[in-house]
Scaffold this active site. Structure first.
Site, PDB file in Angstrom:
ATOM      1  N   GLY B 244       0.726  -1.383   0.472  1.00  0.00           N
ATOM      2  CA  GLY B 244       0.027  -0.335   0.111  1.00  0.00           C
ATOM      3  C   GLY B 244       0.676   1.392   0.390  1.00  0.00           C
ATOM      4  CG  PHE B 245       4.273   0.745  -0.280  1.00  0.00           C
ATOM      5  CD1 PHE B 245       4.937   0.157   1.003  1.00  0.00           C
ATOM      6  CD2 PHE B 245       4.285   0.553  -1.162  1.00  0.00           C
ATOM      7  CE1 PHE B 245       5.425  -1.021   0.868  1.00  0.00           C
ATOM      8  CE2 PHE B 245       4.278  -1.118  -1.145  1.00  0.00           C
ATOM      9  CZ  PHE B 245       5.070  -1.742  -0.290  1.00  0.00           C
ATOM     10  NE  ARG B 635       6.787  -4.840  25.468  1.00  0.00           N
ATOM     11  CZ  ARG B 635       5.410  -4.876  26.416  1.00  0.00           C
ATOM     12  NH1 ARG B 635       4.184  -6.002  26.242  1.00  0.00           N
ATOM     13  NH2 ARG B 635       6.079  -4.678  28.513  1.00  0.00           N
ATOM     14  CG  ASN B 638       7.590 -11.428  14.857  1.00  0.00           C
ATOM     15  OD1 ASN B 638       8.503 -11.600  14.878  1.00  0.00           O
ATOM     16  ND2 ASN B 638       6.274 -12.624  14.134  1.00  0.00           N
ATOM     17  N   PRO B 639       9.980 -10.438  16.392  1.00  0.00           N
ATOM     18  CG  PRO B 639      12.104 -10.856  17.581  1.00  0.00           C
ATOM     19  CD  PRO B 639      10.728 -10.669  17.003  1.00  0.00           C
ATOM     20  CD  GLN B 645       6.893  -3.279   7.544  1.00  0.00           C
ATOM     21  OE1 GLN B 645       6.600  -2.738   7.700  1.00  0.00           O
ATOM     22  NE2 GLN B 645       7.166  -4.234   6.695  1.00  0.00           N
ATOM     23  CB  VAL B 710       9.516  -0.763  13.195  1.00  0.00           C
ATOM     24  CG1 VAL B 710       9.516  -0.885  14.412  1.00  0.00           C
ATOM     25  CG2 VAL B 710       7.596  -2.127  12.074  1.00  0.00           C
ATOM     26  N   GLY B 711       7.771   0.649  10.172  1.00  0.00           N
ATOM     27  CA  GLY B 711       7.318   0.692   8.939  1.00  0.00           C
ATOM     28  C   GLY B 711       8.409   1.866   7.936  1.00  0.00           C
ATOM     29  CD  GLU B 712       5.162   5.981   7.504  1.00  0.00           C
ATOM     30  OE1 GLU B 712       4.745   6.502   6.751  1.00  0.00           O
ATOM     31  OE2 GLU B 712       4.436   5.236   8.534  1.00  0.00           O
TER      32      GLU B 712
END
Lengths: 346, 746, 163
Positions: B244-245, B635, B638-639, B645, B710-712
């Protein structure tokens, strides 16, 4: 895509007979033709599927030392053919530097020769384009981009030919076998593609209905096997058309260059071979100065078509020098992991 | 590159490096994306788009299209269903103007001007070609110099265009060294691999859509307004997005056109835009021209930081790339000012695109910092540390957490930064390539939006959590289920987890790197609600071993409630519910920003990215040879997924620095590279060995779960680090992004 | 008028009457045969999301006219695994997080299967990167894709050695 008639040709004679009809196009893999049909750039009314023509996909070493490659041989089959890789390494390297593995598995030798320019004004199907619609003008001329020509262009057309494969073929004096109603003829690859001149709509010497049946690499070409490289400068590491590329090869004879070959991609509407540059190397010891002189000669007369592509002239000189340097260093025993890439150091 | 991932254990599931729960479906080709649906009787629709950028459509050869075998209907402004609301009306927040055949006006190239509906895709596509539009063309305004400059009311989503803290002119005057540089970034297109498909069908006034969206409720609201129906009468299935971004944050015009075509024909309609049709009506990252003026004292302390941005929106709507925002939070300076100005162009409207503002701003400020650091004879990393923001600039607020120093330290160590020569063009590798290294600081705000979830535990000991959350690749199917499982005290096997449908509670938008925080905290709250009710039952029941423990005296894990003070006393959920004669307990939860905390604290994720590049000294071709990023983002749920990401973001940063640029012909406004062959995004061979270091960071303020996005963040820092590394390799500073080989020929 | 063709599709013979000569293999699979694993990302041979194997070789199904493939053997992602057991490449893509959104994944996996069959890349990272460069991944899962292909390639080589 317009609704077309589809026929599958069983024999070459069949293909030639149907191929002469107006609006007919030969379909091999279709990697370029189908793409252009989807874009509405070309709209054939009749598709003649030649993929089943017998005897056109072989790769055959002839007793006279030449190699005959059938027009329907796939790019990947040619590149992976042990004889080709060993004897004409820069042909294999150029093939493997082109497109993607998926496209190479489909695309044919004949189709590669016949592929059309990537000029945006040609592919957009609407801009004035003398190639697509003779007499409509050249929209690229006022806004040339990095893909446009710096050699051999005319006011009618500044497009470039996108093939990698054709560049070493031109350097190695390959010839194209053409079958037509009148029989078979052979044309040198360097004479197969036409510069735009006043008739950019004429792209090759093929007459309507004629079919490429094979390519031949002459026996002489094998003599360059030990010192032959293809170098392709790209905007990304792989899966990109050349900004500028060059095929360079030489025969070293007692520390001197006996014969040299040099051709470029990305500069013109045909693979750009400069025999004067080649001749300048003959008899000289391999050296940066000799390469620079050859590169200078090779780019004589080059003229940008806009600000965006002026850099290609200097880049092409440097590509020539590097390609000659690599060729002089010797063909690697195994092609690099990144074929033809500046980063493909073995 | 290593593939070992250390578990960061917080609960039974949270912190575990689980593989994707949707993985088996995706690797088998069984995950159904929107365009994979074909309800019985579906018609195929194809767009006819404008080849001019400004003017009006004069004619369409509808007869030719309709005469083509298989064509059912041609939808043009003449016969397009009239909408209940003007699609240009912005009466609801988060509305963008769309072009859906309500008039013959053309506002940008590739604007839809007709839709052909046919029995087959082939017929529809050819029908669209046969329309052969003619136009009345006006001269388009293309490029940052083509329009009249003005100051927009707001940039990004409601951010102020100008912010001033201190006197930058005085700061510059007092500086020992100053630097001024202008950087340009081009228009970029999201190019999610999945086009903006829609499969629409109507049942009376109820609309069903298979459609990828980053915001189910936003889409429902928009479509409800346009079609004059209730949002609840719109059902959207969006279980998987093929990326999507930002471009799927709001319904795009073509998706609305699919609904209109279905209404016009009374049949289900599938409309999948072509790749080139995605360059125009789906948004893009607006171009910028950014001038940075920096001044520092002898010790390298910033005295002035002035960031001016010229950007562009469309002629008809507002989205202004907020490229200066990053400057307000990143470095401490005695004086700082940002100012955005803009022009209006005949392009589609820009939109938020992964790291909106931060990505464009970051590459400019990180480049400028390096230029000044070199003038000061300072190591770029030391220079950044010298101007470390202990509190948030402008606001003066303390950070809820900021482990950036640790990011710099660990990143530098893993990368081997120490001993880097200050001067450029000092290093060659064994093959003769110029080698350079660079650093950039990464940052992105830790956002949270409003979201809701519901949860239940059943008498058989199993549980369900449901939420209208969305997975566009970030791993929501997995990470949110981990939060749900821990919240309910269940193993993943006992948990049913549903998301990706508009029938489920509204989880807000999957964007702004805020989805895990939003949906995760809503899930957590819903689970707490259930566990609270269950605890109530148990601690008040004399038959329970938990009797009298008090509501705070038990914990939920492994399908049991257990006394905190005596772990030997516990009882299964099942036993509690069965004894109470209850089939299930249901709960609801909400998440949203904590206004008080936001008033007191600045909340951001941080990181440091280190890049090594190799450049061919003669040919200018660049290859990134190493990328190391160290990020602190609260936190880690899920590493395994978080690392992906970061990698994805860093690859976008690489793409920003070296590849992406949409090119238009200024004479016509038409694209020259609206395809994936010539609009370059990186291929596998462009991607080097990468490392992402997950710096531990605890944050009890940012939200209940302590997660940041963490996405961007990975894009920020990376583009600048690469630009700096290219300079360090070559001595050539390219301020016109992307850095292509022609700019490095010297 | 329809055009009859025969395909061996995922191991099973199919007689198909094409209602239109323009149908590409990709659209045949997706819109007519219900095999939606192969994806349409560009429809122009520029992204690799539609990759399938034809006669054992990976190709872009979006550029192949179905009518021209009469008699061909086609393997799609749906035919790769047997029952619930994943193909080693599929398993490796999960283990190494070789995807994010999953849209390009069927194409990536079929391309990787093709690459391993070609037998030229082995476990050499650079050759795998180059060999997988015909498959774009916009999410940026390339690091995981490399690890997955390397891992699967190694395992499949070992298996062949043992056999």
């Amino acid at each position: 895509m317009i609704l077309f008639d589809y026929t599958r040709a069983a024999t070459v004679a069949d293909a030639l007979a149907t191929g002469r009809q107006p609006g007919a196009a030969f379909l091999a893999a279709g990697t370029n033709l189908v793409d252009l049909m989807k874009g509405g750039v070309t709209n054939p009314e009749r598709i003649i599927d030649i993929t089943r023509l017998p005897g056109l996909s072989g790769i055959e070493a002839k007793p006279d030392g030449s190699l005959r490659i059938g027009a329907l041989a796939r790019n990947s089959d040619v590149a992976d053919d042990p004889h080709v890789a060993k004897t004409y390494p820069m042909v294999a390297e150029a093939l493997l530097a082109g497109a993607s593995a998926q496209l190479r598995n489909a695309a044919t030798v004949g189709g590669n020769l016949m592929q059309r320019t990537r000029c945006q004004y040609f592919t957009d199907a609407v801009s004035p384009c003398n190639k697509r619609q003779p007499g409509s003008g050249c929209a690229a001329l006022g806004h040339a981009t990095r893909i446009h020509a710096v050699q051999g262009w005319s006011e009618q057309c500044i497009a470039t030919h996108p093939s990698d494969f054709c560049v070493p073929l031109a350097a190695l004096d390959a010839s194209v076998e053409i079958e037509g109603q009148g029989g078979t003829r052979s044309v040198k690859l360097t004479e197969f593609h036409l510069l735009p001149g006043d008739h950019p709509e004429r792209e090759t010497v093929l007459e309507p209905g004629e079919l490429i049946t094979a390519l031949t690499l002459p026996a002489e070409a094998a003599r360059f096997a030990g010192n032959a490289r293809y170098l392709k400068v790209r905007d990304r590491t792989s899966y990109a058309f050349a900004v500028v590329s060059a095929a360079a090869a030489m025969i070293l004879d007692g520390g001197k260059i006996g014969q040299a070959r040099l051709a470029f991609g990305g500069l013109a509407l045909k693979p750009w071979r400069v025999t004067e540059a080649e001749a300048s190397l003959a008899g000289k010891a391999p050296s940066p100065e000799a390469y620079a002189e050859a590169a200078r000669i090779a780019l004589d007369g080059a003229k940008p078509t806009g600000e965006a592509n002026a850099f290609k002239i200097e880049l092409a000189r440097r590509v020539a020098v590097r390609a000659l340097t690599l060729a002089a260093a010797g063909t690697p025993a195994r092609l690099p992991a990144l074929p033809a890439s500046p980063f493909g150091i073995v | 590159m290593t593939s070992t991932i250390e578990p960061v254990r917080h609960g039974s599931s949270i912190g575990q490096p689980l593989t994707r729960r949707d993985g088996p479906l995706k690797v088998k080709g069984q995950a159904r994306f929107a365009a994979d649906n074909l309800p019985p009787g579906t018609l195929h629709a194809a767009l006819c788009v404008s080849k001019i950028a400004r003017g009006r459509v004069k004619s369409l050869d509808v007869a030719a299209a309709e005469a083509h075998p298989g064509v059912v209907k041609v939808m043009t402004p003449e016969n397009a269903p009239k909408l209940s609301k003007d699609p240009d009306l912005k009466d609801v927040p988060f509305t963008f103007r769309i072009d859906v055949l309500q008039n013959d006006k053309v506002r940008y190239a590739n604007q839809p001007i007709a839709v052909v509906i046919a029995e087959s895709l082939e017929a529809a596509t050819e029908g669209a070609r046969l329309l052969a539009p003619t136009y009345e063309e006006e001269t388009p305004r293309i490029g940052l110099d083509a329009g009249e400059v003005f100051t927009p009311d707001a940039v990004g989503v409601g951010a102020p265009p100008e912010q001033v803290d201190g006197d930058v002119e005085a700061g510059l005057a007092s500086a020992a060294k100053t630097f001024t540089g202008t950087y340009e970034t081009p228009a970029q297109y999201h190019n999610a691999m999945e086009p903006h498909a829609a499969v629409a069908s109507w049942d009376g006034d109820k609309l069903h859509l298979f459609m990828p969206t980053q915001g189910l409720a936003i889409a429902q609201g928009r479509l409800a307004g346009l079609f004059g129906i209730k949002p609840t009468d719109i059902h959207i299935d969006s279980p998987y997005l093929g990326g999507g971004f930002g471009s799927k944050g709001v319904p795009a015009g073509p998706q609305v056109l699919a609904c209109m075509a279905a209404r016009l024909t009374g049949k289900p309609v599938k409309l999948v835009p072509t790749r080139s049709q995605m360059y125009g009506p789906m948004g893009h990252r607006g171009p910028t021209r950014q001038t940075l003026r920096l001044g520092a004292d002898e010790a390298g302390k910033l005295m002035a930081l002035d960031h001016h941005i010229l950007t562009a929106s469309s002629s008809f709507d507002d989205f202004f790339e907020p490229a200066g925002r990053v400057t307000t939070t990143l470095y401490a300076s005695k004086s700082t000012a940002i100012r955005h100005e803009a022009v209006r162009l005949d392009t589609g409207t820009p939109l938020f695109m992964r790291g909106p503002g931060e990505a464009s701003g970051s590459v400019a400020i990180e480049s400028a910092l390096d230029e000044l650091a070199f003038d000061l004879n300072m190591d770029p990393l030391e220079f950044r540390l010298a101007n470390y923001a202990e509190v948030e600039p402008f606001s003066g607020k303390p950070f809820s957490s900021k482990a950036l120093r640790e990011c710099y330290a660990q990143g530098a160590k893993a990368f081997g930064w120490a001993g880097r020569p200050l001067k450029p063009r000092q290093t060659r590798d064994k093959d003769g390539f110029l080698v350079g290294t660079g650093v950039g600081t990464a940052t992105f705000p830790a956002l949270i939006f409003e979201g809701m979830a519901r949860a239940e535990i059943r008498a058989d000991g199993s549980g369900t959590v449901e939420i209208g959350a969305l997975d566009m690749g970030q791993g929501a199917w997995t990470a949110l289920a981990q939060i749900a499982a821990d919240g309910l005290g269940l193993g993943m096997e006992e948990l049913t987890f549903n998301m990706g449908s508009s029938d489920l509670p509204n989880a807000g938008i999957a964007g702004g790197s805020g989805h895990t925080a939003t949906a995760g905290n809503a899930i957590h709250a819903a689970a707490q609600d259930v566990i609270g009710q269950l605890t109530e039952l148990a601690v008040n029941d004399q038959a329970s071993p938990l009797f009298g423990a008090g509501n705070a005296g038990v914990t939920a894990a492994g399908g049991r409630l257990t006394r905190r003070d005596d772990p030997s006393r516990s009882e299964t959920f099942s036993a509690i519910l069965n004894r109470a004669g209850r089939a299930k307990i249901e709960g609801k939860g909400k998440a949203g920003a904590d206004a008080a905390a936001q008033k007191s604290y600045a909340m951001h994720a941080h990181g440091a990215v280190f890049a090594e590049v190799k450049v061919d000294p003669d040919l200018g071709q660049v290859r990134v040879s190493r990328l190391v990023g160290a990020f602190a983002a609260g936190r880690i749920i899920n590493p395994h997924l978080v690392r992906s990401q970061y990698y994805g973001g860093m690859i976008w940063g690489l793409s920003f620095a070296l590849h992406e640029k949409a090119e238009m012909d200024p004479r016509t406004g038409r694209f020259l590279n609206d395809n994936l062959a010539e609009y370059h995004v990186p291929v596998n061979a462009d991607i080097p060995a990468m490392e992402a270091i997950l710096i531990p960071e605890e944050d009890s303020v940012v939200n209940t779960l302590g997660v940041k996005g963490v996405g961007e963040i990975g894009i920020t820092g990376t583009a600048g680090a690469i630009a700096n590394a290219v300079w360090h390799a070559t001595g050539i500073r390219v301020r016109d992004i992307p850095i292509t080989l022609d700019k490095l020929l010297g | 008028m329809t055009i009859p063709i025969r395909l061996t599709l995922n191991g099973k013979p199919h007689a198909i009457d094409l209602d239109d000569p323009r149908i590409t293999l990709l659209d045949l699979l997706r819109e007519r045969l219900g095999l939606t694993g192969a994806k349409k990302g560009c429809d122009r041979g520029q992204c690799g999301a539609c990759t399938v194997l034809v006669d054992g070789k990976r190709i872009n199904s979006c550029l192949q006219l179905a009518v021209s493939l009469d008699g061909a053997e086609v393997l799609t992602i749906e035919g790769l695994s047997e029952g619930d057991a994943l193909h080693p490449v599929q398993a490796a893509f999960i283990a190494h997080d070789g995807f994010q959104c999953g849209f390009c994944t069927p194409g990536q996996i079929m391309s990787a299967v093709g690459l391993i069959r070609e037998g030229k890349a082995g476990t050499d990272p650079e050759r795998i990167r180059e060999g997988m460069s015909g498959n774009l991944c916009r999410c940026g899962a390339y690091a995981g894709i490399l690890e997955a292909v390397k891992d699967a390639s190694g395992r499949m080589e070992q298996r062949e050695d043992a056999a």
